[in-house]
Motif scaffolding. Structure first.
Motif, PDB file in Angstrom:
ATOM      1  N   HIS A   1       0.228   3.062  24.444  1.00 52.61           N
ATOM      2  CA  HIS A   1      -0.533   4.303  24.233  1.00 52.61           C
ATOM      3  C   HIS A   1      -0.387   5.290  25.383  1.00 52.61           C
ATOM      4  O   HIS A   1      -1.112   6.285  25.453  1.00 52.61           O
TER       5      HIS A   1
ATOM      6  N   THR B   1     -10.897   2.881  20.908  1.00 54.24           N
ATOM      7  CA  THR B   1      -9.836   3.548  20.159  1.00 54.24           C
ATOM      8  C   THR B   1      -9.007   4.399  21.108  1.00 54.24           C
ATOM      9  O   THR B   1      -9.551   5.136  21.933  1.00 54.24           O
TER      10      THR B   1
ATOM     11  N   LYS C   1      -3.978  -0.476  18.229  1.00 55.52           N
ATOM     12  CA  LYS C   1      -4.701   0.780  18.099  1.00 55.52           C
ATOM     13  C   LYS C   1      -5.764   0.993  19.183  1.00 55.52           C
ATOM     14  O   LYS C   1      -6.406   2.032  19.209  1.00 55.52           O
TER      15      LYS C   1
END
Length: 231
Positions: free
Chosen positions: A149, A192, A176
């Protein structure tokens, strides 16, 4: 100037002095420092009255000798403050016709200061030899410092979850989510990825400033004046 550590439970050591592994590294450190500059060592108690324990008690600085795992000024900072004070205040003795006298000569003032805790994040490096290749010859992700991420492990981040905001350090990820941990590397939660924002890139160190824990005397500053005049 250095304080010589002799703390240990081995009172029955053949040398007659308690031994601890800290003393081994400390002696080597003093040898290295002596090659660069003059090094003066102080015991906890000295016959001339200028030991760290003797001055620390005079200054009113409490030391926690039992809980050395605690990250507090009473455990890790008071001896350093005392060593600095020994540059400005010393115990001196003088004799009269009938008796021996002594007192602290000099003057110091101890002011509050922040206490910083610095540690390295326990990041797991990639250990590919521990992973058995799956079908197709690919290995699963194991360890490493870069998440999928855009965050790196050890990055300081701010994350939001259920209306609450958390500040910590990136410690892992899933497909995620991003894991965020506190300074003790205990996970605050999984968030998140879209609700995690970068505050500072990892420097390899985690620093926390304890502004509420100050190194101050327990008996006030009235005892810091020289007993026989300032020098």
């Amino acid at each position: 100037m250095a304080d010589v550590d002799r703390t240990s439970g081995r009172k029955s050591a053949r040398s007659g002095v308690g031994f601890s592994p800290v003393m081994v590294g400390q002696r080597q450190m003093l040898n290295w420092l002596s090659e660069l500059a003059l090094v003066t060592t102080h015991q906890g108690w000295q016959r001339d009255g200028n030991g760290t324990s003797q001055l620390r008690q005079w200054l009113g600085l409490a030391k926690d000798k039992k809980n050395k795992d605690q990250q507090t000024p009473a455990t890790h900072a008071v001896d350093g403050v005392t060593l600095a004070a020994l540059e400005f205040i010393r115990w001196q003795e003088w004799h009269s016709d009938n008796a021996k006298h002594g007192g602290w000569c000099g003057d110091v003032q101890i002011t509050p200061a922040p206490f910083a805790i610095v540690r390295r994040p326990p990041i797991s490096r990639r250990q590919l030899h521990l992973c058995v290749p799956s079908k197709g010859g690919k290995r699963r992700k194991y360890g490493g410092t870069v998440t999928r991420h855009g965050f790196r492990k050890g990055d300081k981040v701010i994350a939001e979850k259920a209306g609450k905001t958390y500040t910590g350090w990136c410690s892992g990820d899933t497909k995620k989510q991003v894991s965020v941990s506190d300074i003790n590397w205990k996970r605050l939660g999984q968030f998140t990825a879209k609700k995690v924002q970068l505050l500072q890139r990892s420097t390899g160190l985690i620093v926390r400033i304890e502004r509420s824990r100050n190194v101050v005397p327990t008996t006030g500053l009235s005892n810091l004046a020289a007993s026989n005049g300032s020098v």
